[in-house]
Design an enzyme around this catalytic site. Structure first.
Site, short mmCIF file in Angstrom:
data_model
loop_
_atom_site.label_atom_id
_atom_site.label_comp_id
_atom_site.label_asym_id
_atom_site.label_seq_id
_atom_site.Cartn_x
_atom_site.Cartn_y
_atom_site.Cartn_z
N TYR A 406 0.82 -1.22 0.00
CA TYR A 406 0.00 0.00 0.00
C TYR A 406 0.85 1.27 0.00
CZ TYR A 406 -4.72 -1.84 1.13
OH TYR A 406 -5.96 -2.42 1.11
N GLU A 407 0.32 2.32 -0.60
CA GLU A 407 0.90 3.67 -0.56
C GLU A 407 2.38 3.69 -0.95
OE1 GLU A 407 -1.83 4.52 -0.50
OE2 GLU A 407 -2.66 5.29 1.37
#
Length: 599
Positions: A406-407
């Protein structure tokens, strides 16, 4: 003129400046109102999520997540960061961090929550016009509408700005027609609002748009079949002449990449917070199971090997709590300073987070890897039962894995944090090269042997941390000089330097938190936190030594290499810590409490 009224530390300056314990915020300082919000969030998880986790993950009932989502909106949980004038609660940045922390134990729903309240809502809050905010934020804050964030494309990967989705202005100049494909879009299956990134004509940079599902021209694939977070909606989204009014452009043309970067910075530190309650829950379950599980006539948590695992799980979680809330408050302090200096609130929030982008990346990387460690050891404590889908560890193990992706992957984040430090140093925003030169000169001088007053709590440990900062200055400074503009292509060295940075910030944060806690409660009441800080620093020294040695070996030779290795030995010298005994004491305390008891 916008000014900063408080002489607070700047982002990344922890590498060259000392911080006093009283200057940082610690988890134990949340006030009663914030604790009540956290308890309301926990009650929501216990009532709506935990009893329905099997049904949520099965995806057989497509309405269950939207229904739970709307209930969260009714309780105000979706509008924590949204100002009151737009139907939200207008809580502080660190309070929104606390909510992300608690909701992190909600499994698949934590992804639903984070995608909506973070990357789905914040682009409008921070970059929207007054008309856009008034139109969309009240519905997003209450859960009437759900939001998703459409950035990732099949061929883009980590290079988000390479997206091929196009926005073409219609002949009458009133609409943009969006055409393209997005993938891995959380909440897409039930979203009403899509934050979409596309390029206009031959623009180099992306432009962002607020797209309503009702505009038409939007279609989707079936739900993705995923390793974990199975109950969250994840789909590919296709835009086929999706007709978007020109007034729904978010910010200025070509500003989409900047929006994406800044929103991802917020997402990173929220992810750092978002692992915490999940880690605490896994530790508590492992403690409970290890008490109930008998082998050779006794509970397995009477064995040293199990105690060591339980203690290390807690130590790493405590440290991640410490660094994440330290960074969160630094961001909040900067936001408040900028607002006091006359800056608009939304702009100040973006600037505050941007200033601490390095710490945001550290929080995300450290937290995600702590969670991975905790769930892995949780499975191990359960033994064969841990591998069973009927036991709680199997779901936790699968759900945790996504956080390192994620991210921005952890590898990308490692390189970003080092790259940001070096760029800020080149711009003169961080005075890195002057202390790096001083450390370089120190390598060829006769070492001084100063006596440390060990009667003062953490005096010796703080001296160790000062020296660990010299490791980064020595290796990072020499690498920057030797490799110059080629350093960013030496990804292995960048990741070595990142590991040094992460461990310095983590170890220092834990010690500062514990020191402040001792000033509040006394040394005897905090003996386990003292032990956790000491054990973590001991292991951090070894990690830093290994990472720095690998970097030194990759770009130096001969006498220069020998001098740096001698410096590394000097700067990573620390008295031996009886980590076995300390871990046993920590584990015994937790076993007596029956849960993770440090927050």
């Amino acid at each position: 003129m916008n000014t900063i009224t408080k002489q607070s530390i700047n982002g990344g300056e922890f590498l060259i400046k000392e911080t006093e314990a009283q200057e940082i915020f610690i988890f134990e300082e949340f006030n009663e109102e914030q604790k009540m919000m956290a308890q309301a969030c926990q009650d929501f998880i216990d009532t709506e999520i935990t009893p329905n986790v099997e049904e949520i993950d099965s995806m057989k009932n497509p309405e269950i997540i939207p229904n739970i989502f709307r209930k969260a909106g009714d309780l105000g949980l979706l509008g924590i960061a949204v100002p009151q004038e737009y139907g939200g609660m207008g809580m502080s940045f660190n309070t929104s961090m606390l909510m992300a922390d608690i909701i992190g134990s909600a499994g698949s729903f934590s992804t639903t929550y984070g995608a909506h309240t973070g990357i789905g809502t914040l682009p409008i809050l921070y970059y929207g016009t007054e008309e856009q905010k008034a139109k969309y934020l009240p519905k997003l804050a209450t859960g009437e509408w759900a939001a998703c964030y459409c950035l990732t494309e099949p061929d883009a990967g980590s290079d988000a700005n390479s997206g091929k989705t196009k926005a073409t202005l219609t002949a009458d100049g009133k609409h943009y027609l969006i055409n393209g494909q997005k993938m891995w879009i959380s909440n897409a299956g039930f979203a009403d609002i899509f934050i979409v990134f596309a390029k206009i004509e031959d623009d180099k940079n992306l432009t962002a748009f607020v797209v309503e599902k009702g505009f038409g021209g939007i279609s989707m694939n079936e739900e993705e079949k995923k390793m974990g977070i199975k109950g969250s909606s994840t789909r590919q989204v296709f835009f086929n002449d999706c007709k978007v009014p020109v007034e729904n452009m978010l910010s200025d043309r070509g500003n989409g990449f900047k929006i994406a970067v800044n929103i991802l910075n917020i997402g990173r530190i929220k992810l750092g917070a978002g692992i915490l309650n999940g880690a605490r829950e896994v530790i508590s379950q492992a403690i409970k199971y290890s008490t109930e599980r008998k082998q050779f006539g006794v509970s397995i948590n009477t064995f040293g090997a199990i105690k060591s695992k339980l203690a290390e799980m807690a130590i790493r979680t405590y440290v991640s709590e410490s660094l994440t809330y330290r960074a969160g408050q630094d961001i909040e302090d900067r936001i408040n300073d900028l607002v006091s200096g006359g800056m608009e609130d939304a702009v100040a929030k973006l600037k505050g987070v941007e200033e601490f982008a390095i710490e945001c990346a550290i929080s995300k990387v450290h937290g995600s890897e702590v969670l991975d460690y905790v769930v892995d050891q949780g499975v191990q404590v359960y033994g064969g039962m841990g591998y069973s889908a009927d036991a709680p560890m199997e779901r936790a193990y699968r759900d945790a894995r996504i956080v390192r992706i994620y991210e921005g992957t952890n590898e990308i984040n490692r390189m970003l944090m080092v790259g940001m430090v070096l760029k800020r140093a080149m711009k003169g925003e961080i005075n890195l090269f002057e202390p790096a030169m001083a450390v370089s000169q120190e390598l060829t001088s006769v070492p001084s042997f100063e006596t440390v007053d060990t009667s003062e709590l953490f005096a010796a440990e703080k001296e160790v941390i000062k020296k660990l900062k010299k490791v980064f200055l020595m290796v990072g400074g020499k690498a920057a000089m030797a490799l110059q503009d080629k350093i960013e292509s030496e990804q292995e060295i960048m990741m070595n330097l990142a590991d040094v940075m992460i461990e310095i910030y983590a170890a220092e944060s834990a010690i500062l938190r514990t020191e402040k806690l001792v000033s509040m409660k006394g040394e005897e009441a905090c003996k386990n936190q003292i032990a956790m800080s000491q054990v973590y620093l001991s292991t951090a020294v070894d990690k830093i030594n290994a990472a720095a040695k690998e970097a030194i070996g990759s770009f130096t030779k001969g006498d220069e290499q020998k001098v740096m290795l001698m410096g590394l030995k000097r700067f990573t010298k620390m008295d031996l810590v009886d980590t076995k005994t300390l871990r046993r004491e920590i584990a015994d305390y937790m076993i007596a409490k029956g849960k993770y008891p440090f927050s």
